[in-house]
Design an enzyme around this catalytic site. Structure first.
Site, PDB file in Angstrom:
ATOM      1  N   ASP A 319      85.852  41.214  38.149  1.00 18.90           N
ATOM      2  CA  ASP A 319      85.014  40.706  39.240  1.00 18.90           C
ATOM      3  C   ASP A 319      83.603  40.342  38.790  1.00 18.90           C
ATOM      4  O   ASP A 319      82.983  39.444  39.360  1.00 18.90           O
ATOM      5  CB  ASP A 319      84.953  41.721  40.385  1.00 18.90           C
ATOM      6  CG  ASP A 319      86.212  41.692  41.251  1.00 18.90           C
ATOM      7  OD1 ASP A 319      86.970  40.701  41.167  1.00 18.90           O
ATOM      8  OD2 ASP A 319      86.435  42.650  42.012  1.00 18.90           O
ATOM      9  N   TYR A 407      87.299  42.495  49.014  1.00 15.28           N
ATOM     10  CA  TYR A 407      86.715  43.826  48.905  1.00 15.28           C
ATOM     11  C   TYR A 407      85.200  43.790  49.053  1.00 15.28           C
ATOM     12  O   TYR A 407      84.548  42.903  48.519  1.00 15.28           O
ATOM     13  CB  TYR A 407      87.041  44.442  47.529  1.00 15.28           C
ATOM     14  CG  TYR A 407      88.092  45.510  47.587  1.00 15.28           C
ATOM     15  CD1 TYR A 407      87.741  46.825  47.888  1.00 15.28           C
ATOM     16  CD2 TYR A 407      89.432  45.217  47.369  1.00 15.28           C
ATOM     17  CE1 TYR A 407      88.701  47.817  47.956  1.00 15.28           C
ATOM     18  CE2 TYR A 407      90.399  46.212  47.433  1.00 15.28           C
ATOM     19  CZ  TYR A 407      90.036  47.506  47.724  1.00 15.28           C
ATOM     20  OH  TYR A 407      90.976  48.486  47.795  1.00 15.28           O
ATOM     21  N   HIS A 462      96.777  49.265  43.420  1.00 14.27           N
ATOM     22  CA  HIS A 462      95.859  48.652  42.455  1.00 14.27           C
ATOM     23  C   HIS A 462      94.835  49.668  42.014  1.00 14.27           C
ATOM     24  O   HIS A 462      94.772  50.779  42.533  1.00 14.27           O
ATOM     25  CB  HIS A 462      95.186  47.429  43.094  1.00 14.27           C
ATOM     26  CG  HIS A 462      94.401  47.787  44.315  1.00 14.27           C
ATOM     27  ND1 HIS A 462      94.991  47.953  45.563  1.00 14.27           N
ATOM     28  CD2 HIS A 462      93.088  48.048  44.491  1.00 14.27           C
ATOM     29  CE1 HIS A 462      94.063  48.293  46.441  1.00 14.27           C
ATOM     30  NE2 HIS A 462      92.900  48.372  45.815  1.00 14.27           N
TER      31      HIS A 462
END
Lengths: 660, 660
Positions: A319, A407, A462
Site C-alpha cells: 500500500d 481499508y 488476509h
C-alpha cells in the site's frame, strides 16, 4: 481527476505564497506549494509537453544529509541547507529519477531507471483507468448479461504483483468492478468473475476475461451513511467532550511542534504519509534537550490475501509503495476523527501534472486525556493517614488516516511526558469481499478462503504488515542494538531453597545478521543504546522497543508475494544508516521482484555496533473476518512503544505538577 | 488497626442501614454492612470471645448457584434466593470454614480445614506483626548497630511460600524493615540483612537473623509527594478536562449498571476485588439481551522475584490469595485517579473482628472518550465528492486500584459499544528494591539479580502474572472452546501462480487437557462459541480472546514457587464450571503446596464440549527494572480483549448515532 476549479485556486494561492518569506524554515519541511510549482516548471521545461509524454509519479523532499540537518539544528544562524526535490517521472513510458535543486533552480541529476518494478500509481491514472470499463464493449456486454445497470458500476485498479514471470511486464493493473445501485458501499458488492487488465502507459484495456457469473451481493444492509440508514438506531449517548479552557499546551511553529518536554518536526510525504523527525526530549536533570528519534514513518504496508481463485490470487498489495500512504491520506473530520481540542494541519502533494494539490486537515494534533494514570501510589504504612499521590496521564497525539481503497488506517504517534513514543494503527473501513453463490455456511464444502459474512459475501482472509522505519538516534547518532535475553538459570547451589530464577543476557549485535529478530518464541527485550554514554549509575543509556502483540508471516518463503515482502520475515531488523534505504519493499514496489528490499540490504551484513543505525519494526494482523466486520469494520488496534530504559537518571515525570 | 472513631461511625451507620428495605436486591450483591454485622453476631455467638480466640480472615458472599441466579433474573418477581455468607475464620489457631445463612440467621455448615495452606492475612494482623520489631531487643540492637533511628523504622510482613518443607509450617510471615528518615518512600530504603519470622497465631517474633550489614540507600531523590519535592518542577500543562453537559449515559441501580446496550452487575470481594457479573448486551436485531459473561475477576496474581539471596529467595507472592486484591483496594482520588466525569462507589469488607469496614470510593465508573474512532470510512470513488462517515469511540470503564504493599495495580474493565470487553491492568507504584554496597555498575562482577537504579539500590527482576477467571456464557451457558489455528497451506496445484496461503483449522477442545494453551509459538485464535446457536449465515456464535502481548513463566516447572503457581504454566485453560473452583492458586494460597490449583483441577480432564465452561487467562510481565522506575514507576499496561466473533449478524454499532 482534479476538478479545474481546484487547479485555478492553487495557481492563485501560489502567487501569494511566493511573497511570504520563509520565516519558519526547517530543512526537513515538506515541499511547499510554491516549491512544487517551481519543480514542475523546471521539469516541464526540461521535458516540454510538446515533445515528451510526462507524468509526475512522485515528488518529494530530497532530504539533506543527517550531518547537514544536525549541524543546522545546533546553530540556527548558519545558512540554510539547499532545498532539493526527488522526482520520479514517467517520461515517454520510461521511469526517470530527477533531482531538482531549488536554489540553483535546475536539475542536478537525472537518470533512467530500467530495473524491475514501477513507481507509485497516481490517483489520476487510477481514475482514468477505472473509467475505461464503461465504454469497453466486452465489459458492457458482460454487465448486460448479468442484468446489471452500467451506470451503477464503479471500478478499481489493483496492482498485479509478480508471480515469477521472467519477462518484465508492462506497467499494468488489474481492474475489478463493483456495483452501487442503492448503496454507497460498492466494496460489499463485487461483480465477481470479470477481470480486465489495463496498460497504464497506453491507458487502455489490453486483456479481458469473464470467467464465471456469480451473484452480486444484494445492497440490503450494506449502507453505512447516517443519512441513509433506517431506524431503529442505537440509543444515543449523552455528549462527552474534552475541554481545554486555557487552550492547548502545545506550540506549533511552522512544522516544529513543542509540547511538554518534547520537540519534534512533522512533515508529509506522498509515499510515507506522516513523518516524525528530530524528536528530542528535554532532560531537566541534564538541562538539555536529548535526541531520541531522527526519523520515523511507515515504510511499507504489505496486505496479502489468502484466496487462490483466478480473480484474487495476485492480491498482495504494497500500500505504501504502490498506492502511497500519503496520497491515501484524506481530510480528517473535525469533532469525529479527532476530539474537539484538536488542531488540524494541511498537506500538499504533486498531482500527475506536477502541480500541488492541497489536502486540507490531513493531520490533527491534540492532547489526549483518556482518564489514565501516569503514575500513582497510595502509602498505607500508617493506616490512619493514607497518603496518596496520583498524576493523571496527558499525552500528545499526531494523527492521520490513510484510506487505501477499502481499508482505513488510523495512524497515531503519541508522545508521553514520560519519554515514551507510542505508535498505534487502527484498522477500520471496509473488508475486501468476494462474491459467491453461497447464502449459508452449510452449503460450503470447500475452502472458500474466508468467512461467509453476509449472503453471497465472503470476507476473505488476509494479513496486514506495517513496517516502520525508525531511525533512532538515542542521545546521539552512534548507537548499538542490544538483545536483552531473559534466560532461566537452573540453581545447582544446594545452599538455596530455590531451583531456578531468570537472568538477563545482553548481546550486542555486531552486524546486521545478528539483528534479525523473530519475536514470540523467546523472551527478549530489544534495546537501542548509546554505548558511548552511561548514566551516573553506569547503565547504558537506551530506549526499548515494546511490541503490543507479535505477528509473523504465514506465506512460504519462496512464494512470490513473500519474496517481494521478505522484509516481513522478521519482526525487527537493524541496518546501518543509509539515506537511500527508506522503503522496506524497494523504491519501485509495484511489480517488484524483491531485489531492493530490507532483506537484501541486510545481507550485506554491515557492522552496526556503535554506528548510526536504523530499526525496522513490523507489526502485523492476521484477519479472519467475522460478521461484525460487515458492512463496516469496528476498529482493531495494534502498535508498539519506544520506551526510555536508563535514558533518564530517574523517573522523568516525578516532578510533573498535577493539574489543579 | 482500625481507629476507634471509625468503628463507632460504622456502628451508627449500620443502624440506619437496617431500616432501609433492600429495594435494589440482586442475588449477587456484595454483602451489605448490616449483613456483615449479622454474620459477625451469628459467628461470635457460636464461638464466644470468652471461650474462643476468633478472627475473621475472610467474609464474603456465598453466591447462589448459577441456575438460581439465572432463573431469578429471568423473572424478577420470584422469591429472592437465600443470602448466605462464606466465612473463613481462625478459631483457636485452626482454620474454619463456616457458612452462615442470613435468612435462617444461623450457621448451616462448619468444618475445620486441616490441609496445606492458610487463609488470607488480615490487615490488622499484619499491622500487629509490623509493630513487634520496635520492641524486640535483638532488632533494636541491630538498628542501633547500624546507626539508625528506631523511630524512623517501618516494617512489612512478607508471606513465606513453600520450599519443600515436609512438615507443615506454622502460620508465619517474614518481616523486613525499611527506613523513613526524610522520606515517605520507605520502599526505596530497605534495611537489608535483617529477617525476622513472626508467628501470626502467637503474634510474636520466633526467629531473628542479622546476616549482614548493607548501607541503607539514602533518602535523596526518593520522595514523591508534591508537597515535599523541590523545584524545578516540570512545566505544567494547561488544563484538559472531560465534560458531560447532560450528565453521564450510564445508569446505576443498586449494583446493576446499564450503559449503551450493556447491562452488568458490579460487586466487591475482599479477595477478588472487583467482580463483573451477568454481563449481557442488547441485540437490536434479535431485540433481546444476550448473555456474554456470567462472572469475571482476577483470580490470582503471582509475583515471583528472581533474587537468590537469603532475604529474598522466598519472595513469590500470591497477592490475591495471601493479601487480598479487594483488601488492598484503596480509595480512589477524584479528578486524578479517574476523570471529572467519574462517579464513585464504596465497598465494604469485614475486619479482623468481623465488623464491616467501609472503603469509600473504591470503584469509579466513567465514560471514556480518548479521541479514538469506533469505525470510519472515507469513500473516494468520486474524488469530487468525498463521503466520510466517522463514529467516535466512547466506552464505559469501571476501575479499582489495588495497592499491594509497594505495587499499585490499576484495574480497568472497559465495555465497548461494539460488544468488546477490554480488560487492562496498569502497573505503577514502587519497585521492591534490595540494598547493596554498590554505587556504580562498574563495581559489579556478579549477578545482582537486578539493575542498579540508584546508589546502593538494586531494582530486583521479577514477574507479575495476573490470572483472570472468566466464566463466559456466550449466548447461554452451554459453550465450547474452539482453537482456530492458522495454518500455512502449500499449493501443489500447478494451476495457481501462488505457492502458499493460510487457512483456518478449527478444533473444538473435547476435554480440559486439549484446552491448555501456551500462546506465542503458533498463530491461533481462541474462541468461546455456543455450539447450539448459529447466525443466519450459519456461523457459530462466539467471542474471541484477543491477548495484548503474551508472556509465560520462566521458572523451572519443579521449582517450588512454580509448583504452587502451576496455573501460570499455560496462558489459557478451560475447565468445566464448578462453583467452588474460583481461586487459581487454591483457596488457601498462603504456604500452599500446589495441591489445589487450576493445574490440578484441570488434570481431571473433564468434558468441556457444549458444557458450562470457564476460561482462565493469564497475562504476564517480566520486569527488568530501569532507572526510570525510581523512585516511582511510570505506569506500564497489559491486558486482553473479549471481542464478539460472529456473535452479531453484522456490525452492532453501525446504527450508533454520532454525537451532534
Amino acid at each position: 481527476m482534479v476538478p479545474a476549479s481546484k487547479t485555478i485556486f492553487f495557481t492563485l494561492l501560489l502567487h501569494i505564497f511566493f511573497l511570504i518569506p520563509s520565516h519558519q524554515y526547517h530543512p526537513l519541511d515538506s515541499l511547499t506549494p510554491s516549491e512544487f510549482t517551481q519543480i514542475q516548471s523546471i521539469v516541464t521545461k526540461a521535458y516540454p509537453k510538446s515533445t515528451y509524454n510526462l507524468t509526475f509519479q512522485y515528488v518529494g523532499l530530497k532530504e539533506p544529509t543527517k550531518q547537514t540537518v544536525l549541524s543546522w539544528l545546533r546553530n540556527e544562524t548558519t545558512t540554510n541547507p539547499p532545498r532539493q526535490a526527488f522526482v520520479v517521472a514517467r517520461i515517454d513510458h520510461q521511469t526517470h529519477e530527477i533531482i531538482v535543486d531549488l536554489s540553483l533552480q535546475g536539475i542536478t541529476s537525472k537518470k533512467t531507471y530500467n530495473g524491475y518494478g514501477y513507481p507509485l500509481l497516481t490517483g489520476e491514472e487510477q481514475e482514468d483507468a477505472n473509467k475505461l470499463a464503461s465504454t469497453y464493449p466486452l465489459f458492457v456486454a458482460s454487465i448486460s448479461k448479468r442484468g446489471l445497470k452500467l451506470e451503477e458500476v464503479v471500478c478499481g485498479s489493483f496492482t498485479v504483483g509478480w508471480f515469477g514471470e521472467e519477462r518484465k511486464n508492462k506497467r499494468i493493473v488489474k481492474m475489478m468492478c463493483y456495483y452501487l445501485d442503492g448503496t454507497l458501499n460498492a466494496d460489499m458488492r463485487p461483480i465477481e468473475g470479470i477481470t480486465m487488465t489495463v496498460d497504464l502507459d497506453e491507458m487502455k484495456i489490453i486483456q479481458f476475461r469473464d470467467r464465471i457469473i456469480v451473484p452480486v451481493p444484494k445492497s440490503d444492509g450494506t449502507e453505512y451513511r447516517e443519512s441513509k440508514l433506517k431506524p431503529p438506531f442505537r440509543p444515543s449517548l449523552k455528549r462527552t467532550t474534552v475541554v481545554q479552557p486555557d487552550g492547548p499546551s502545545f506550540n506549533i511553529v511552522g512544522s516544529q511542534i513543542r509540547w511538554a518536554d518534547w520537540e519534534f518536526h512533522l512533515s508529509f510525504d506522498a509515499r510515507a504519509g506522516m513523518i516524525i523527525s528530530v524528536a528530542s526530549i528535554y532532560d531537566p536533570e541534564k538541562q538539555q534537550s536529548r535526541q531520541v528519534l531522527y526519523k520515523g514513518h511507515v515504510s511499507e504496508l504489505f496486505v496479502p490475501y489468502m484466496d487462490l481463485t483466478e480473480e484474487w490470487y495476485y492480491r498482495s498489495f504494497f500500500d505504501v509503495g504502490e498506492y502511497g500512504y500519503g496520497l491515501s491520506s484524506l481530510p480528517l473530520e473535525p469533532l469525529r476523527d479527532c476530539p474537539p481540542n484538536a488542531v488540524f494541519m494541511d498537506a500538499y502533494f504533486a498531482k500527475n501534472d506536477g502541480m500541488p494539490l492541497k489536502m486540507p486537515n490531513v493531520f490533527c494534533i491534540f492532547e489526549r486525556y483518556a482518564g489514565d494514570v501516569m503514575w500513582r501510589h497510595t502509602e498505607a504504612t500508617d493506616p490512619e493517614k493514607l497518603i496518596r499521590e496520583v498524576r493523571p496521564e496527558v499525552s500528545l497525539v499526531v494523527r492521520t488516516v490513510s484510506t487505501v481503497g477499502n481499508y482505513d488506517y488510523i495512524n497515531d504517534w503519541e508522545f508521553k511526558q514520560s519519554g515514551s513514543i507510542k505508535v498505534t494503527v487502527g484498522l477500520t473501513g471496509m473488508l475486501e469481499v468476494r462474491g459467491t453463490n453461497y447464502t449459508h455456511k452449510d452449503q460450503i464444502e470447500e475452502d472458500v478462503y474466508g468467512t461467509l459474512i453476509a449472503e453471497n459475501t465472503i470476507g476473505v482472509r488476509h494479513d496486514h504488515f506495517l513496517t516502520y522505519r525508525l531511525d533512532l538516534d538515542v542521545d546521539g547518532d552512534a548507537n548499538s542494538f542490544v538483545k536483552s535475553k531473559l534466560r532461566t538459570v537452573r540453581v545447582n547451589d544446594h545452599g538455596s531453597p530455590r531451583k531456578s530464577y531468570w537472568t538477563v543476557d545482553r548481546e550486542t549485535a555486531r552486524t546486521e545478521s545478528a539483528a534479525r529478530i523473530k519475536l514470540g518464541s523467546e523472551p527478549v527485550d530489544l534495546l537501542f543504546v548509546n554505548p558511548n554514554k552511561k548514566t551516573k549509575m553506569g547503565n547504558l543509556i537506551g530506549y526499548r522497543l515494546v511490541p503490543y502483540g507479535v505477528v509473523g508471516p504465514l506465506l512460504s518463503d519462496d512464494d512470490y508475494p513473500q519474496i517481494r515482502a521478505a522484509f516481513t520475515n522478521y519482526n525487527a531488523w537493524v541496518t546501518a544508516y543509509n539515506i537511500s534505504e527508506k522503503w522496506a519493499g524497494g523504491l519501485y514496489a509495484d511489480q517488484s521482484r524483491g531485489d531492493d528490499t530490507l532483506s537484501v540490504w541486510s545481507k550485506r551484513n554491515r557492522s552496526i555496533e556503535n554506528k548510526d543505525i536504523v530499526l525496522w519494526y513490523t507489526l502485523g494482523f492476521h484477519h479472519v473476518p467475522c460478521q461484525e466486520d460487515f458492512p463496516v469494520m469496528p476498529t482493531f488496534n495494534g502498535g508498539f512503544e519506544l520506551r526510555p530504559s536508563n535514558f533518564f537518571e530517574s523517573n522523568p515525570v516525578l516532578k510533573v505538577v498535577p493539574p489543579s
